[in-house]
Scaffold this active site. Structure first.
Site, mmCIF file in Angstrom:
data_model
loop_
_atom_site.group_PDB
_atom_site.id
_atom_site.type_symbol
_atom_site.label_atom_id
_atom_site.label_comp_id
_atom_site.label_asym_id
_atom_site.label_seq_id
_atom_site.Cartn_x
_atom_site.Cartn_y
_atom_site.Cartn_z
ATOM 1 N N SER A 115 0.779 -1.104 0.025
ATOM 2 C CA SER A 115 0.303 -0.108 0.036
ATOM 3 C C SER A 115 0.907 1.330 -0.077
ATOM 4 O O SER A 115 0.416 2.250 -0.172
ATOM 5 C CB SER A 115 -1.024 -0.031 1.126
ATOM 6 O OG SER A 115 -2.148 -0.378 0.688
ATOM 7 N N LYS A 159 0.620 3.249 -3.006
ATOM 8 C CA LYS A 159 -0.245 4.320 -3.188
ATOM 9 C C LYS A 159 -0.186 5.621 -2.998
ATOM 10 O O LYS A 159 -0.671 6.756 -3.675
ATOM 11 C CB LYS A 159 -1.595 3.904 -2.145
ATOM 12 C CG LYS A 159 -2.153 2.473 -2.444
ATOM 13 C CD LYS A 159 -3.046 2.200 -1.186
ATOM 14 C CE LYS A 159 -3.912 0.988 -1.451
ATOM 15 N NZ LYS A 159 -4.476 0.427 -0.143
ATOM 16 N N VAL A 213 0.818 -3.866 3.705
ATOM 17 C CA VAL A 213 0.705 -5.111 4.415
ATOM 18 C C VAL A 213 1.920 -5.923 4.228
ATOM 19 O O VAL A 213 2.000 -7.247 4.650
ATOM 20 C CB VAL A 213 -0.506 -5.922 3.698
ATOM 21 C CG1 VAL A 213 -1.813 -5.201 4.111
ATOM 22 C CG2 VAL A 213 -0.584 -6.222 2.311
ATOM 23 N N TYR A 232 -4.816 2.865 7.601
ATOM 24 C CA TYR A 232 -6.190 2.014 7.746
ATOM 25 C C TYR A 232 -7.096 2.634 8.920
ATOM 26 O O TYR A 232 -7.085 4.106 9.218
ATOM 27 C CB TYR A 232 -5.905 0.839 7.832
ATOM 28 C CG TYR A 232 -5.124 0.111 6.814
ATOM 29 C CD1 TYR A 232 -5.011 0.443 5.623
ATOM 30 C CD2 TYR A 232 -3.816 -0.490 7.148
ATOM 31 C CE1 TYR A 232 -4.016 -0.236 4.541
ATOM 32 C CE2 TYR A 232 -2.856 -0.995 6.482
ATOM 33 C CZ TYR A 232 -3.049 -0.861 4.900
ATOM 34 O OH TYR A 232 -2.185 -1.189 4.241
ATOM 35 N N TYR A 251 -2.198 -1.728 -10.923
ATOM 36 C CA TYR A 251 -2.367 -1.867 -9.447
ATOM 37 C C TYR A 251 -1.548 -2.950 -8.783
ATOM 38 O O TYR A 251 -0.732 -2.843 -7.747
ATOM 39 C CB TYR A 251 -3.640 -1.868 -9.017
ATOM 40 C CG TYR A 251 -3.966 -1.914 -7.484
ATOM 41 C CD1 TYR A 251 -3.478 -0.590 -6.630
ATOM 42 C CD2 TYR A 251 -4.250 -3.004 -6.956
ATOM 43 C CE1 TYR A 251 -3.838 -1.058 -5.176
ATOM 44 C CE2 TYR A 251 -4.663 -3.247 -5.467
ATOM 45 C CZ TYR A 251 -4.140 -2.168 -4.731
ATOM 46 O OH TYR A 251 -4.270 -1.914 -3.224
HETATM 47 N N1 GLU Z 1 -1.783 -5.411 -2.470
HETATM 48 C C1 GLU Z 1 -2.634 -5.357 -1.168
HETATM 49 C C2 GLU Z 1 -4.005 -5.229 -1.612
HETATM 50 O O1 GLU Z 1 -4.437 -4.845 -2.617
HETATM 51 C C3 GLU Z 1 -2.259 -3.875 -0.721
HETATM 52 C C4 GLU Z 1 -2.772 -3.816 0.602
HETATM 53 C C5 GLU Z 1 -1.967 -3.074 1.612
HETATM 54 O O2 GLU Z 1 -0.999 -3.066 1.604
HETATM 55 O O3 GLU Z 1 -2.741 -2.379 2.427
HETATM 56 O O4 GLU Z 1 -4.890 -5.754 -0.885
#
Ligand code: GLU
Length: 309
Positions: free
Chosen positions: A62, A65, A262, A244, A192
Site C-alpha cells: 500500500s 499508493k 501489508v 487504515y 495496481y
Molecule cells: N496489494 C494489497 C491489496 O491490494 C495492498 C494492501 C495494503 O498494503 O494495504 O490488498
C-alpha cells in the site's frame, strides 16, 4: 542522533509475536516474521542511518499508493485527481466497498483505501494512448523518489496478487458499474497489482519520506521532484488515512504522517527533519506492522517528532 537503535530493535522485536504475516496474498505468507529494520534520512545532517533488517527487500504494497498519487498529481494536477477521488477518512477496512454504498459516495473516499488507489492508478492508466506503459512510468518514478535504481517488480508476488485479487477486482468493477471508472478495468488492476509488488528496503522508504519531509525536494541532489503543494496534501492524507482504521489512533499517539503496507513497511515524513522507513512483516488485525509501529512510536517520543507539539 543520540539513539542506540540496535538496543531499541532488540527490545522491540519480540513484539512481532503479537502479529501475523499477511497471508491473503499467498506469496507474502512465507516471509520470516522475525525481522525489524529501520532507516532514517536525517535532513539536517544529510546522512542516512540504518539498523536491524534495514537492507532486506520486501513488497511495498500500500505504500505504492503514496507514489501513484504523487505521480498522478504530477501528470494531471491536484484539482483533476481530486475530482475523481476524495480525501475523507472511511472508518472501514482498507479493502471495503461498503463505505461507498453506505455513504452514497460519488467517488472513492480517499486514495489510500484500495478502491481509491485503484481509481488513482486508473488515472495514470487512462492516457495509454500517449504512454502505453503505465507501470513502467510508475516504476521509473518509484526508483527516482526512493533514490533506489535497484528496486524491482517481484513477479511471483505480482502473479500471486493477480490470482487471488478477487476483492480488488470487485472494487474496480464496482467503480465501473457506477460509471466512475475512466480507464479500462483490467489494465488498471494489472498496473495496481504490479505497483504493490515492487520490492523496496527501509532505505528506499526513508528516501521517499525525506522527499515528502523536505517539501518535495530530493535532499540528496537538491532538485525539486514534486510540487510543495502535492507534498503537503499527501502528508495530510497520510495523517488522516495512512494507517487504515488506526489512522486516528496513531495521529494521537505519534502525530507524524505515516503510511503502511501489508508487506510490513512503514514510511514516515517528519517535516524538515527526517524521512523514516521501517520494516517488520508481522501485522496487527488492522493490517499494520506491530513491531514497526512500536518502534516508530518509541522513536517519535525520543526525538520529539510529533508535528502537533
Ligand atoms: N496489494 C494489497 C491489496 O491490494 C495492498 C494492501 C495494503 O498494503 O494495504 O490488498
Amino acid at each position: 542522533m543520540n539513539l542506540d537503535l540496535n538496543a531499541l530493535i532488540e527490545e522491540i522485536l519480540p513484539k512481532q509475536k503479537e502479529g501475523k504475516v499477511a497471508s491473503y496474498i499467498p506469496a507474502l505468507a512465507s516471509v520470516d516474521p522475525n525481522q525489524l529494520g529501520i532507516a532514517f534520512y536525517d535532513l539536517k545532517n544529510q546522512q542516512i542511518i540504518q539498523a536491524g533488517d534495514s537492507k532486506t527487500r520486501f513488497a511495498i504494497e500500500s505504500i505504492s499508493k503514496v507514489i501513484a498519487l504523487l505521480w498522478a498529481i504530477k501528470k494531471l494536477g491536484i484539482q483533476e485527481v481530486f475530482t475523481y477521488v476524495g480525501s475523507r477518512q472511511t472508518g472501514f477496512a482498507f479493502n471495503s466497498a461498503l463505505n461507498m454504498e453506505i455513504t452514497h459516495a460519488k467517488k472513492p473516499l480517499n486514495p489510500f483505501v484500495n478502491v481509491g488507489a485503484i481509481m488513482t492508478t486508473s488515472l495514470i492508466v487512462q492516457d495509454k494512448e500517449i504512454n502505453p506503459h503505465p507501470f513502467a512510468e510508475i516504476l521509473a518514478f518509484t526508483k527516482e523518489i526512493c533514490n533506489d535504481p535497484d528496486l524491482y517488480l517481484d513477479t511471483q508476488i505480482y502473479l500471486s496478487e493477480k490470482e487471488t485479487g478477487d476483492l480488488n477486482r470487485s472494487l474496480a468493477y464496482y467503480l465501473k458499474a457506477k460509471n466512475m471508472m475512466i480507464a479500462k478495468v483490467e489494465p488498471s488492476l494489472d498496473t495496481y497489482f504490479k505497483q504493490c509488488s515492487i520490492m523496496v528496503t527501509t532505505k528506499s522508504l526513508a528516501n521517499l519520506g525525506a522527499v515528502l519531509a523536505n517539501d518535495g525536494i530530493k535532499p540528496w541532489d537538491n532538485q525539486r521532484l514534486i510540487s510543495s503543494e502535492s507534498a503537503t496534501v499527501t502528508k495530510s492524507l497520510m495523517m488522516t488515512a495512512g494507517l487504515y482504521n488506526q489512522s486516528g489512533t496513531y495521529s494521537r499517539l505519534i502525530g507524524v504522517p505515516t503510511k503502511s503496507g501489508v508487506g510490513g513497511g512503514l514510511v514516515s515524513a517528519a517535516p524538515h527533519k527526517f524521512g523514516i522507513g521501517i520494516f517488520s512483516p508481522a501485522l496487527n488485525d488492522e493490517g499494520n506492522s506491530v513491531a514497526g509501529l512500536a518502534l516508530l512510536q518509541s522513536i517519535v517520543d525520543k526525538l520529539d517528532l510529533n508535528i502537533f507539539k
